[in-house]
Structure formats: structure tokens, C-alpha cells
Design a protein around this motif. Structure first.
Motif, mmCIF file in Angstrom:
data_model
loop_
_atom_site.group_PDB
_atom_site.id
_atom_site.type_symbol
_atom_site.label_atom_id
_atom_site.label_comp_id
_atom_site.label_asym_id
_atom_site.label_seq_id
_atom_site.Cartn_x
_atom_site.Cartn_y
_atom_site.Cartn_z
ATOM 1 N N ARG A 130 0.859 -1.187 0.000
ATOM 2 C CA ARG A 130 0.000 0.000 0.000
ATOM 3 C C ARG A 130 0.895 1.236 0.000
ATOM 4 N NH1 ARG A 130 -5.158 -1.423 0.253
ATOM 5 N NH2 ARG A 130 -5.654 -3.486 1.076
ATOM 6 N N LEU A 131 0.879 1.941 -1.114
ATOM 7 C CA LEU A 131 1.807 3.046 -1.349
ATOM 8 C C LEU A 131 1.245 4.368 -0.854
ATOM 9 C CD1 LEU A 131 2.929 2.145 -4.986
ATOM 10 C CD2 LEU A 131 3.839 1.282 -2.807
ATOM 11 N N ALA A 132 2.150 5.250 -0.430
ATOM 12 C CA ALA A 132 1.746 6.579 0.025
ATOM 13 C C ALA A 132 1.520 7.532 -1.142
ATOM 14 C CB ALA A 132 2.799 7.151 0.968
ATOM 15 N N GLY A 133 1.980 7.168 -2.330
ATOM 16 C CA GLY A 133 1.808 8.007 -3.514
ATOM 17 C C GLY A 133 1.859 7.153 -4.760
ATOM 18 N N PRO A 134 1.588 7.736 -5.922
ATOM 19 C CA PRO A 134 1.600 6.962 -7.166
ATOM 20 C C PRO A 134 3.012 6.590 -7.592
ATOM 21 C CG PRO A 134 1.242 9.280 -7.626
ATOM 22 C CD PRO A 134 1.207 9.148 -6.139
ATOM 23 N N LEU A 135 3.114 5.487 -8.316
ATOM 24 C CA LEU A 135 4.392 5.093 -8.887
ATOM 25 C C LEU A 135 4.763 6.041 -10.029
ATOM 26 C CD1 LEU A 135 3.950 1.215 -9.112
ATOM 27 C CD2 LEU A 135 5.502 2.439 -7.572
ATOM 28 N N ALA A 136 6.037 6.395 -10.108
ATOM 29 C CA ALA A 136 6.511 7.260 -11.188
ATOM 30 C C ALA A 136 7.957 6.902 -11.474
ATOM 31 C CB ALA A 136 6.384 8.729 -10.810
ATOM 32 N N ALA A 137 8.312 6.883 -12.760
ATOM 33 C CA ALA A 137 9.682 6.563 -13.147
ATOM 34 C C ALA A 137 10.653 7.544 -12.494
ATOM 35 C CB ALA A 137 9.821 6.613 -14.661
ATOM 36 N N GLY A 138 11.679 6.996 -11.839
ATOM 37 C CA GLY A 138 12.680 7.832 -11.202
ATOM 38 C C GLY A 138 12.259 8.401 -9.860
ATOM 39 N N GLY A 139 11.052 8.084 -9.417
ATOM 40 C CA GLY A 139 10.541 8.643 -8.176
ATOM 41 C C GLY A 139 10.895 7.808 -6.961
ATOM 42 N N ARG A 140 10.431 8.258 -5.812
ATOM 43 C CA ARG A 140 10.643 7.551 -4.553
ATOM 44 C C ARG A 140 9.339 7.610 -3.781
ATOM 45 N NH1 ARG A 140 15.318 6.478 -1.473
ATOM 46 N NH2 ARG A 140 14.945 6.226 0.766
ATOM 47 N N VAL A 141 8.865 6.469 -3.319
ATOM 48 C CA VAL A 141 7.576 6.431 -2.637
ATOM 49 C C VAL A 141 7.669 5.498 -1.430
ATOM 50 C CG1 VAL A 141 6.697 4.570 -4.116
ATOM 51 C CG2 VAL A 141 5.088 6.077 -2.935
ATOM 52 N N THR A 142 7.018 5.868 -0.348
ATOM 53 C CA THR A 142 6.996 5.017 0.846
ATOM 54 C C THR A 142 5.780 4.106 0.808
ATOM 55 O OG1 THR A 142 5.791 6.695 2.102
ATOM 56 C CG2 THR A 142 8.206 6.730 2.238
ATOM 57 N N HIS A 143 5.801 3.081 1.650
ATOM 58 C CA HIS A 143 4.660 2.168 1.727
ATOM 59 C C HIS A 143 4.344 1.892 3.187
ATOM 60 C CE1 HIS A 143 6.860 -1.508 2.937
ATOM 61 N NE2 HIS A 143 7.844 -1.050 2.174
ATOM 62 N N GLY A 144 3.126 1.448 3.426
ATOM 63 C CA GLY A 144 2.668 1.209 4.789
ATOM 64 C C GLY A 144 2.723 -0.233 5.212
ATOM 65 N N GLY A 145 3.603 -1.025 4.623
ATOM 66 C CA GLY A 145 3.710 -2.433 4.976
ATOM 67 C C GLY A 145 3.138 -3.336 3.898
ATOM 68 N N THR A 146 3.319 -4.622 4.073
ATOM 69 C CA THR A 146 2.867 -5.598 3.083
ATOM 70 C C THR A 146 1.895 -6.586 3.711
ATOM 71 O OG1 THR A 146 4.696 -7.116 3.535
ATOM 72 C CG2 THR A 146 5.046 -5.443 1.830
ATOM 73 N N GLU A 147 1.157 -7.262 2.820
ATOM 74 C CA GLU A 147 0.168 -8.255 3.248
ATOM 75 C C GLU A 147 0.103 -9.336 2.187
ATOM 76 O OE1 GLU A 147 -4.546 -8.080 2.842
ATOM 77 O OE2 GLU A 147 -3.823 -6.764 4.437
#
Length: 286
Positions: A17-34
Motif C-alpha cells: 500500500r503506497l503513500a503516492g503513485p508510482l513514477a519513473a525515477g521517483g521515490r515512494v513510501t509504503h505502509g507495509g505488506t500483506e
């Protein structure tokens, strides 16, 4: 109600579950996995079960801990799993990235995408649903000769899906406008194909048949938190409508209705089987 044969994948999905959209060259945090069960065979089959139908499942699972956990969960949900094929190949999860809008991006291992349908049970069923990438030549022709078939348009060029109705996503397939769409679909589904159904997210679902091309509006929704599996649920609603004797356009309305209910509250259909697995699933086989 009815007995439906479902040939499709059962996967282990690892949700991010990502905090923002995926984008080439970007950096995004996530809230853990399931980890949970996914795949086209699961989404459509579980919805058909929730709608009161009997489902015989044809798929492949691993004999490892993840495969056994999936098989146990499917049995608890009342799938008929007598025709599930077992393999010693390890379970490799699909990575599902869900952005804040609920849209998902799927990262699938090549080994999973290479599966081929090689056998079907001779069971007498009211309808069959086929959602596989590859199948042995002639296998689905024999199936269509003994029961009604709804099938997903295959992603691979040259694959045929003899069927009464073909379903495709506009994001995966491009069909020409006008009569050309049905003509092209019949090259895949055979001369007995009566309709092509094209889904396109929140935009109207298009039905192409001998009467022409018509759009069936999708009900507006508040922003869903997770759209994973919505297309598979739509297919189950479509099948449910056809089994009730509805023509293609009315069956699409039923599919839209069921998909909308799912997106509003996916647990209204089933409790997503979360898999508690102690082994760490590998990203690729050794």
C-alpha cells in the motif's frame, strides 16, 4: 443455483500500500505488506460462490507451504478443488502495488505467466469460464462443444478461445471501432461468438454484437481503496446474469452491479484469505 467450471490462476499476492503513485525515477513510501490469495480464478470463482453457485476449479498450485495454505483456504470457501493440479515448482508471489486512489500495478514473474492449461475434467456443467494465458490446441474447442463458455481474450497473439462471449479490458487489448470489433473477436472466439464485452475502468462497458455496439454505464463510486480483482468480480456478475437467462447487455448490467458492490465493500462477498506464512516467499525461483 448453477454449476460453473472455472479455469484460471490462483496466486499469492503480496500487497504494497503506497503513500503516492508510482513514477519513473521517483521515490515512494509504503505502509507495509500483506499476503493474500488472488488471481483470476480466485476472484471470479469466489464471487460465483458468494452468489450461490457451485464452482469446480481448474488451476495449478505448488506443494510448498504457500500452495498448501491456498488449497486449504479454497476448500474452506467451498471450491471444488478435486481438479487442482499440484507441482513442486515453488510459489512465487505477484507484487501488487496499490496507490492512494486504489489503482493497482501488478508485477508478475515470468514463470507464473508461462503456465499452460493442459487438461479439463469431463464434468457436466452449466457454464465454463476460461481465464488463462495459454491452452493446449483443441482443448477449449472440445469444451465449447459441450457447454456454454465465457472467456477472457488471451494476451498472447495466436491463442484461440472458442466461446459464446469474450471479455477484454481496453487497457490490455485494442479492438477496432464499429463492426470490425466483432469480426476481429470472432477470429479469436470462433464463428459461434455472440458478443464481445470491453471493460474500461470507470467508463461505460461496451457490448459488440450483431446488433451493433452499445455502452452500458458504470455506476459512479466514491474512491475505492483497492480495485484489485474488480474485473474478475465483473466477470462473475456477467456469468450470473447469463445463467439467469439475461441477454448480453442485461448480463453486463448485472456484472456492473456486482462489481460496484464489490468496490464499495469487498468483504461483502468474502473475507480476503490473508495467508500467514512463516517462510519468506522468494521473488524468483532458485
Amino acid at each position: 443455483m448453477a454449476h460453473v467450471l472455472v479455469a484460471g490462476s490462483i496466486n499469492v499476492d503480496r500487497l504494497w500500500r503506497l503513500a503516492g503513485p508510482l513514477a519513473a525515477g521517483g521515490r515512494v513510501t509504503h505502509g507495509g505488506t500483506e499476503l493474500r490469495i488472488g488471481g483470476g480464478g480466485f476472484g471470479t470463482g469466489a464471487t460465483l460462490l458468494a452468489l450461490g453457485h457451485h464452482v469446480t476449479l481448474v488451476t495449478t498450485l505448488s506443494t510448498d507451504d504457500a500452495g498448501r495454505a491456498c488449497l486449504e483456504a479454497l476448500s474452506r470457501l467451498r471450491f471444488d478443488v478435486r481438479h487442482v493440479r499440484l507441482t513442486e515448482a515453488p510459489t512465487i508471489p505477484l507484487e501488487i502495488f496499490i496507490d492512494p486512489s486504489g489503482e493497482r500495478t501488478i508485477l508478475a514473474p515470468a514463470t507464473t505467466e508461462a503456465r499452460r492449461l493442459t487438461a479439463l475434467p469431463p464434468a457436466t456443467v452449466d457454464m465454463a469460464y476460461v481465464n488463462v494465458r495459454r491452452a493446449e490446441p483443441g482443448l477449449l474447442t472440445e469444451l465449447a462443444g459441450r457447454t456454454r463458455v465465457v472467456a477472457q481474450v488471451p494476451l498472447e497473439a495466436g491463442e484461440h478461445r472458442p466461446a459464446e462471449i469474450l471479455v477484454a479490458s481496453a487497457s490490455d487489448h485494442a479492438f477496432p471501432s464499429g463492426e470490425g470489433a466483432l469480426r476481429q473477436a470472432r477470429q479469436i472466439g470462433g464463428p459461434a461468438l455472440s458478443a464481445l464485452v470491453l471493460t474500461d475502468g470507470a467508463r461505460p462497458v461496451e457490448v459488440c454484437d450483431d446488433a451493433g455496439r452499445s455502452g452500458v454505464p458504470v455506476a459512479p463510486l466514491t474512491r475505492p481503496t483497492d480495485t484489485t480483482g474488480a474485473g474478475d468480480v465483473f466477470a462473475a456478475g456477467l456469468i450470473d446474469g447469463l445463467l439467469r437467462g439475461a441477454p448480453a447487455v442485461a448480463a453486463v448490467r448485472r456484472g456492473n452491479e456486482i462489481a460496484a458492490r464489490f468496490l464499495a465493500d469487498r468483504r461483502a462477498f468474502w473475507h480476503d484469505p490473508v495467508l500467514s506464512l512463516s517462510p519468506v516467499l522468494r521473488a524468483e525461483p532458485r
